[in-house]
Each structure stands twice: as C-alpha cells, then as structure tokens.
Design a protein around this motif. Structure first.
Motif, PDB file in Angstrom:
ATOM      1  N   GLY A 137      80.876  40.540  32.052  1.00  0.00           N
ATOM      2  CA  GLY A 137      80.436  41.924  32.481  1.00  0.00           C
ATOM      3  C   GLY A 137      79.053  41.918  33.010  1.00  0.00           C
ATOM      4  O   GLY A 137      78.591  42.943  32.815  1.00  0.00           O
ATOM      5  N   GLN A 159      84.270  42.927  34.727  1.00  0.00           N
ATOM      6  CA  GLN A 159      83.771  43.393  32.979  1.00  0.00           C
ATOM      7  C   GLN A 159      84.549  42.765  31.707  1.00  0.00           C
ATOM      8  O   GLN A 159      86.085  42.164  32.549  1.00  0.00           O
ATOM      9  CB  GLN A 159      84.371  44.770  33.655  1.00  0.00           C
ATOM     10  CG  GLN A 159      82.948  45.534  34.253  1.00  0.00           C
ATOM     11  CD  GLN A 159      81.629  44.982  33.634  1.00  0.00           C
ATOM     12  OE1 GLN A 159      81.902  45.711  32.367  1.00  0.00           O
ATOM     13  NE2 GLN A 159      80.300  45.521  34.502  1.00  0.00           N
ATOM     14  N   LYS A 160      84.844  43.318  30.850  1.00  0.00           N
ATOM     15  CA  LYS A 160      85.239  42.419  29.449  1.00  0.00           C
ATOM     16  C   LYS A 160      86.700  43.170  30.176  1.00  0.00           C
ATOM     17  O   LYS A 160      86.676  44.318  29.886  1.00  0.00           O
ATOM     18  CB  LYS A 160      84.911  43.136  28.683  1.00  0.00           C
ATOM     19  CG  LYS A 160      83.828  41.764  28.233  1.00  0.00           C
ATOM     20  CD  LYS A 160      84.079  41.344  27.310  1.00  0.00           C
ATOM     21  CE  LYS A 160      82.979  39.926  26.871  1.00  0.00           C
ATOM     22  NZ  LYS A 160      82.847  38.277  27.775  1.00  0.00           N
ATOM     23  N   GLU A 196      88.862  42.901  32.138  1.00  0.00           N
ATOM     24  CA  GLU A 196      89.468  42.980  34.169  1.00  0.00           C
ATOM     25  C   GLU A 196      90.562  41.739  33.850  1.00  0.00           C
ATOM     26  O   GLU A 196      91.019  41.502  35.380  1.00  0.00           O
ATOM     27  CB  GLU A 196      87.914  43.126  35.049  1.00  0.00           C
ATOM     28  CG  GLU A 196      87.923  44.387  35.062  1.00  0.00           C
ATOM     29  CD  GLU A 196      87.018  43.481  36.435  1.00  0.00           C
ATOM     30  OE1 GLU A 196      86.854  44.102  37.876  1.00  0.00           O
ATOM     31  OE2 GLU A 196      85.595  43.723  35.999  1.00  0.00           O
ATOM     32  N   ASN A 214      76.325  45.056  32.262  1.00  0.00           N
ATOM     33  CA  ASN A 214      76.209  45.402  31.028  1.00  0.00           C
ATOM     34  C   ASN A 214      74.794  45.015  30.194  1.00  0.00           C
ATOM     35  O   ASN A 214      74.074  45.765  29.971  1.00  0.00           O
ATOM     36  CB  ASN A 214      77.092  45.784  30.211  1.00  0.00           C
ATOM     37  CG  ASN A 214      78.588  46.280  30.980  1.00  0.00           C
ATOM     38  OD1 ASN A 214      78.282  47.381  31.430  1.00  0.00           O
ATOM     39  ND2 ASN A 214      79.731  45.512  30.475  1.00  0.00           N
TER      40      ASN A 214
END
Length: 97
Positions: A49, A36-37, A39, A52
C-alpha cells in the motif's frame, strides 16, 4: 512465472478474443507494492500500500515494508532504494528459482 497478464489499467490483457499469458514476475512485484493491505483476501497482509507511505515521511519504513513483503512472497531482494527528489522506487529483485 507464467500467469495471466494485465494491461496498463490492471485489467486482463486480451488479444484475439482470449486472455494473454506470459512472464508475470514484474507484474506481481508491482501489485505487491501498489495494492492496499486487505486487497488480497487470501493474504490480507501480503501487500505494501505504497501510497500511504508516500503521503507520510517514513521512507525507511516503506523500504523495509517492500523488502519484507517481497521476501515473504519468495522474491530475493538484492537492492532497494527510493529517490525522494523524483519519487523513484528502484529495486533489483527476482523470484528464487
């Protein structure tokens, strides 16, 4: 590139009581896609990510995001596609020498 390798659970791979090193290019690409953005604290926008995108319906946006993040990481992308019927993301990409 040579780096520490991860197992299928994305934990450090251990053999003979030591971490395992090896060619990690595919591992790096996978992490760019699935993380994910935010991380990667040093580069919070370096990842896709993908979960999503899969929850939504912006497949062209997802493919653009993967290509962009790969290129930003020094990966030459020759092709990228997504098969909506089976959920396969396919790409032909490798780090520039």
């Amino acid at each position: 590139m040579i780096d520490l390798l991860l197992n299928t659970d994305n934990d450090l791979q251990i053999a003979n009581d030591d971490v395992v090193k090896g060619i990690s290019d595919l591992q790096h690409q996978e992490l760019i896609i699935i993380c994910q953005k935010g991380e990667f604290k040093e580069s919070p926008l370096a990842t896709v990510g993908i979960v999503n995108y899969l929850r939504g319906e912006d497949i062209p946006g997802m493919l653009h995001e993967v290509r962009t993040r790969f290129v930003n990481d020094g990966i030459a992308v020759r092709s990228i596609s997504y098969d909506e019927s089976n959920g396969d993301l396919k790409y032909d990409a490798s780090y520039s020498e």
